[in-house]
Design a protein around this motif. Structure first.
Motif, PDB file in Angstrom:
ATOM      1  N   ARG A   1       0.967  -1.408  -0.035  1.00 30.75           N
ATOM      2  CA  ARG A   1       0.083  -0.027  -0.077  1.00 30.75           C
ATOM      3  C   ARG A   1       0.882   1.129   0.040  1.00 30.75           C
ATOM      4  O   ARG A   1       2.092   1.577   0.562  1.00 30.75           O
ATOM      5  CB  ARG A   1      -0.811   0.104   1.222  1.00 30.75           C
ATOM      6  CG  ARG A   1      -2.038  -1.001   0.992  1.00 30.75           C
ATOM      7  CD  ARG A   1      -2.927  -0.913   2.472  1.00 30.75           C
ATOM      8  NE  ARG A   1      -2.198  -0.953   3.718  1.00 30.75           N
ATOM      9  CZ  ARG A   1      -2.688  -0.703   4.863  1.00 30.75           C
ATOM     10  NH1 ARG A   1      -3.860  -0.225   4.879  1.00 30.75           N
ATOM     11  NH2 ARG A   1      -1.959  -1.170   5.866  1.00 30.75           N
ATOM     12  N   ALA A   2       0.336   2.128  -0.668  1.00 37.68           N
ATOM     13  CA  ALA A   2       1.123   3.709  -0.842  1.00 37.68           C
ATOM     14  C   ALA A   2       2.267   3.583  -1.513  1.00 37.68           C
ATOM     15  O   ALA A   2       3.275   4.549  -1.397  1.00 37.68           O
ATOM     16  CB  ALA A   2       1.199   4.314   0.776  1.00 37.68           C
TER      17      ALA A   2
ATOM     18  N   TYR B   1       3.598   3.745  -5.262  1.00 35.27           N
ATOM     19  CA  TYR B   1       2.795   3.998  -6.595  1.00 35.27           C
ATOM     20  C   TYR B   1       3.869   4.124  -7.774  1.00 35.27           C
ATOM     21  O   TYR B   1       4.964   4.553  -7.597  1.00 35.27           O
ATOM     22  CB  TYR B   1       2.293   5.684  -6.449  1.00 35.27           C
ATOM     23  CG  TYR B   1       1.509   5.932  -5.115  1.00 35.27           C
ATOM     24  CD1 TYR B   1       0.168   4.880  -4.850  1.00 35.27           C
ATOM     25  CD2 TYR B   1       1.625   6.651  -4.257  1.00 35.27           C
ATOM     26  CE1 TYR B   1      -0.660   5.336  -3.656  1.00 35.27           C
ATOM     27  CE2 TYR B   1       0.980   7.035  -2.934  1.00 35.27           C
ATOM     28  CZ  TYR B   1       0.142   6.042  -2.931  1.00 35.27           C
ATOM     29  OH  TYR B   1      -1.022   6.302  -1.672  1.00 35.27           O
TER      30      TYR B   1
ATOM     31  N   TRP C   1      -1.280  14.279   3.369  1.00 34.71           N
ATOM     32  CA  TRP C   1      -2.242  13.573   2.392  1.00 34.71           C
ATOM     33  C   TRP C   1      -2.539  12.241   2.816  1.00 34.71           C
ATOM     34  O   TRP C   1      -1.914  11.660   3.635  1.00 34.71           O
ATOM     35  CB  TRP C   1      -1.435  13.740   1.051  1.00 34.71           C
ATOM     36  CG  TRP C   1      -1.258  14.720   0.278  1.00 34.71           C
ATOM     37  CD1 TRP C   1      -0.404  15.603   0.700  1.00 34.71           C
ATOM     38  CD2 TRP C   1      -2.040  15.406  -0.933  1.00 34.71           C
ATOM     39  NE1 TRP C   1      -0.508  16.782  -0.045  1.00 34.71           N
ATOM     40  CE2 TRP C   1      -1.377  16.660  -1.263  1.00 34.71           C
ATOM     41  CE3 TRP C   1      -3.085  14.676  -1.448  1.00 34.71           C
ATOM     42  CZ2 TRP C   1      -1.984  17.399  -2.280  1.00 34.71           C
ATOM     43  CZ3 TRP C   1      -3.295  15.357  -2.564  1.00 34.71           C
ATOM     44  CH2 TRP C   1      -3.137  16.770  -2.904  1.00 34.71           C
TER      45      TRP C   1
ATOM     46  N   ASP D   1      -4.537   8.742   1.574  1.00 32.30           N
ATOM     47  CA  ASP D   1      -5.076   7.637   0.581  1.00 32.30           C
ATOM     48  C   ASP D   1      -6.374   7.016   1.054  1.00 32.30           C
ATOM     49  O   ASP D   1      -6.150   6.075   1.831  1.00 32.30           O
ATOM     50  CB  ASP D   1      -3.912   6.760   0.335  1.00 32.30           C
ATOM     51  CG  ASP D   1      -4.286   5.670  -0.911  1.00 32.30           C
ATOM     52  OD1 ASP D   1      -5.561   5.438  -1.137  1.00 32.30           O
ATOM     53  OD2 ASP D   1      -3.252   5.235  -1.413  1.00 32.30           O
TER      54      ASP D   1
ATOM     55  N   GLN E   1      -8.278   4.768  -0.691  1.00 35.41           N
ATOM     56  CA  GLN E   1      -8.271   3.660  -1.168  1.00 35.41           C
ATOM     57  C   GLN E   1      -7.612   2.691  -0.187  1.00 35.41           C
ATOM     58  O   GLN E   1      -8.025   1.729   0.295  1.00 35.41           O
ATOM     59  CB  GLN E   1      -7.813   3.460  -2.630  1.00 35.41           C
ATOM     60  CG  GLN E   1      -7.980   1.967  -2.932  1.00 35.41           C
ATOM     61  CD  GLN E   1      -7.191   1.903  -4.505  1.00 35.41           C
ATOM     62  OE1 GLN E   1      -7.813   2.834  -5.297  1.00 35.41           O
ATOM     63  NE2 GLN E   1      -6.214   0.886  -4.691  1.00 35.41           N
ATOM     64  N   ASP E   2      -6.339   3.018   0.235  1.00 35.84           N
ATOM     65  CA  ASP E   2      -5.495   2.209   1.071  1.00 35.84           C
ATOM     66  C   ASP E   2      -5.582   2.477   2.528  1.00 35.84           C
ATOM     67  O   ASP E   2      -5.137   1.702   3.443  1.00 35.84           O
ATOM     68  CB  ASP E   2      -4.219   2.449   0.655  1.00 35.84           C
ATOM     69  CG  ASP E   2      -3.615   1.804  -0.662  1.00 35.84           C
ATOM     70  OD1 ASP E   2      -4.474   1.049  -0.864  1.00 35.84           O
ATOM     71  OD2 ASP E   2      -2.553   2.253  -1.062  1.00 35.84           O
TER      72      ASP E   2
ATOM     73  N   LEU F   1      -0.217   9.544   4.385  1.00 31.84           N
ATOM     74  CA  LEU F   1       1.022   9.719   3.688  1.00 31.84           C
ATOM     75  C   LEU F   1       2.033  10.709   4.290  1.00 31.84           C
ATOM     76  O   LEU F   1       1.592  11.764   4.770  1.00 31.84           O
ATOM     77  CB  LEU F   1       0.688  10.012   2.193  1.00 31.84           C
ATOM     78  CG  LEU F   1      -0.363   9.065   1.419  1.00 31.84           C
ATOM     79  CD1 LEU F   1      -0.591   9.580   0.169  1.00 31.84           C
ATOM     80  CD2 LEU F   1       0.169   7.585   1.377  1.00 31.84           C
TER      81      LEU F   1
ATOM     82  N   PRO G   1       1.613  12.465  -3.121  1.00 29.78           N
ATOM     83  CA  PRO G   1       1.849  11.588  -4.558  1.00 29.78           C
ATOM     84  C   PRO G   1       2.318  12.589  -5.527  1.00 29.78           C
ATOM     85  O   PRO G   1       1.843  13.855  -5.289  1.00 29.78           O
ATOM     86  CB  PRO G   1       0.474  10.933  -4.489  1.00 29.78           C
ATOM     87  CG  PRO G   1      -0.255  10.936  -3.468  1.00 29.78           C
ATOM     88  CD  PRO G   1       0.354  12.011  -2.649  1.00 29.78           C
TER      89      PRO G   1
ATOM     90  N   ASN H   1      -6.007   9.792 -10.496  1.00 26.40           N
ATOM     91  CA  ASN H   1      -6.787   9.161  -9.530  1.00 26.40           C
ATOM     92  C   ASN H   1      -7.699  10.150  -8.597  1.00 26.40           C
ATOM     93  O   ASN H   1      -7.265  10.304  -7.536  1.00 26.40           O
ATOM     94  CB  ASN H   1      -6.004   8.240  -8.761  1.00 26.40           C
ATOM     95  CG  ASN H   1      -5.230   7.238  -9.454  1.00 26.40           C
ATOM     96  OD1 ASN H   1      -5.972   6.197  -9.571  1.00 26.40           O
ATOM     97  ND2 ASN H   1      -4.008   7.451  -9.857  1.00 26.40           N
TER      98      ASN H   1
ATOM     99  N   ARG I   1      -9.202   9.233  -5.040  1.00 24.96           N
ATOM    100  CA  ARG I   1      -8.377   8.198  -4.282  1.00 24.96           C
ATOM    101  C   ARG I   1      -7.758   9.158  -3.265  1.00 24.96           C
ATOM    102  O   ARG I   1      -7.487   8.680  -2.074  1.00 24.96           O
ATOM    103  CB  ARG I   1      -7.547   7.429  -5.094  1.00 24.96           C
ATOM    104  CG  ARG I   1      -6.519   6.719  -4.293  1.00 24.96           C
ATOM    105  CD  ARG I   1      -5.767   5.680  -4.922  1.00 24.96           C
ATOM    106  NE  ARG I   1      -4.760   4.885  -4.127  1.00 24.96           N
ATOM    107  CZ  ARG I   1      -3.941   3.911  -4.714  1.00 24.96           C
ATOM    108  NH1 ARG I   1      -4.034   3.645  -6.048  1.00 24.96           N
ATOM    109  NH2 ARG I   1      -3.319   3.158  -3.914  1.00 24.96           N
ATOM    110  N   PHE I   2      -7.241  10.532  -3.459  1.00 24.62           N
ATOM    111  CA  PHE I   2      -6.470  11.118  -2.474  1.00 24.62           C
ATOM    112  C   PHE I   2      -7.112  12.205  -1.935  1.00 24.62           C
ATOM    113  O   PHE I   2      -7.930  13.013  -2.759  1.00 24.62           O
ATOM    114  CB  PHE I   2      -5.102  11.546  -3.359  1.00 24.62           C
ATOM    115  CG  PHE I   2      -4.100  10.453  -3.835  1.00 24.62           C
ATOM    116  CD1 PHE I   2      -3.573   9.532  -2.848  1.00 24.62           C
ATOM    117  CD2 PHE I   2      -4.080  10.120  -4.790  1.00 24.62           C
ATOM    118  CE1 PHE I   2      -2.907   8.395  -3.148  1.00 24.62           C
ATOM    119  CE2 PHE I   2      -3.657   8.893  -5.526  1.00 24.62           C
ATOM    120  CZ  PHE I   2      -3.024   8.111  -4.513  1.00 24.62           C
TER     121      PHE I   2
END
Length: 310
Positions: free
Chosen positions: A114-115, A117, A172, A174, A176-177, A181, A185, A193, A196-197
């Motif tokens: 996860r995380a 990219y 930030w 995520d 989805q995950d 962060l 990203p 995306n 997503r963020f």
């Protein structure tokens, strides 16, 4: 809210030698800096191991702990020069309370993907670390994560005291995950995306919740904790407005959270490194007005060790 019966408030205050804000004749004032009186609730043995969590200020603290013969596991982590130019353990930097909590919870575990990219060339960027956006191969990203997980697992296991330096409240996330962060990203990846963020400026409830969760984990492991707020300012803000005012808000909120945590947990002390550096004004910082001068860090660490070391 803290309340004290009226008579007790007078009695306690009259017994407090540090009750007055120091003038330049006060022993707490030295060379344009204040060194607030502290009363440690525990001590650190010279033969103990100390684990550090935080940003570049924590990396500076490590150096001077080593100079005092304190064992510091994180100081010996080394990433290749191309991954961490200038400082081989800079990838350990953790800036916001969310990622600090996550890395403590994941200590010693097998990491997942996860995380991490993907890039255009098949390389990837690990946004849970302080990489400065430097890409590596997928296999190296996982290898490095395992190395850091092992470091946290073994290092926390061997340490009696943990020094945590809270950095900033901007992060930030995520969705989805379901991860905070450590770095944003890439802008192209975010635009590809869009759902997503999200950027978060953490509020008091969220920030306090994750800090307390991290401290409860360390408490359950039997650790003593010295909690500080990093004097290193927010360099770039995503929350709008001027970075100067956003930084003041960030540090103020973290200072409140740290006070609450030190009051809640018997094994947690607050150490005023933030106050010491900022009372020195720009004399405390290098030409970039961001990084604290090494001589100032050394004075602060010496002051802390004089109080804590047995």
């Amino acid at each position: 809210m803290k309340t004290i019966p009226g008579p007790d408030a007078f009695s306690q205050t009259l017994k407090n030698d540090a009750r007055k804000y120091p003038n330049r004749e006060d022993e707490r004032y030295d060379d344009f800096m204040f060194f607030p009186a502290i009363e440690p609730s525990f001590s650190i043995g010279r033969d103990e191991t100390v684990f550090t969590i935080g940003s570049c200020f924590a990396r500076n603290v490590e150096k001077f702990l080593l100079d005092h013969n304190v064992t510091v596991p994180t100081a010996h982590f080394e990433a290749p020069h191309e991954e961490a130019p200038g400082n081989p353990n800079r990838v350990l930097n953790q800036y916001n309370p969310g990622t600090m909590m996550q890395v403590v919870e994941a200590a010693g575990q097998t990491p997942d993907k996860r995380a991490i990219y993907g890039g255009l060339t098949g390389s990837v960027v690990d946004c849970l670390l302080a990489t400065g956006g430097r890409a590596v191969s997928k296999s190296r990203a996982m290898e490095r994560r395992q190395q850091i997980s092992d470091l946290y697992g073994a290092g926390l296991g061997a340490s009696q005291t943990v020094i945590i330096t809270l950095g900033l409240i901007e992060t930030w996330y995520d969705k989805q995950d379901e991860l905070y962060l450590n770095e944003a990203p890439g802008v192209r990846f975010v635009r590809k995306n869009p759902d997503r963020f999200e950027f978060r400026q953490m509020g008091y409830e969220e920030c306090s919740s994750v800090v307390n969760k991290m401290l409860q984990r360390l408490t359950d492991l039997g650790k003593k904790v010295v909690l500080t707020v990093s004097p290193v300012p927010l360099q770039v803000t995503f929350s709008g407005g001027d970075a100067v005012t956003r930084n003041a808000y960030s540090k103020s909120l973290l200072r409140v959270v740290a006070e609450q945590a030190a009051t809640t947990f018997d094994n947690v002390d607050y150490f005023p490194s933030y106050e010491m550096v900022t009372t020195g004004g720009f004399r405390s910082f290098g030409n970039d007005n961001v990084h604290v001068r090494p001589i100032v860090v050394e004075r602060i660490v010496r002051y802390m060790l004089d109080a804590y070391l047995r």
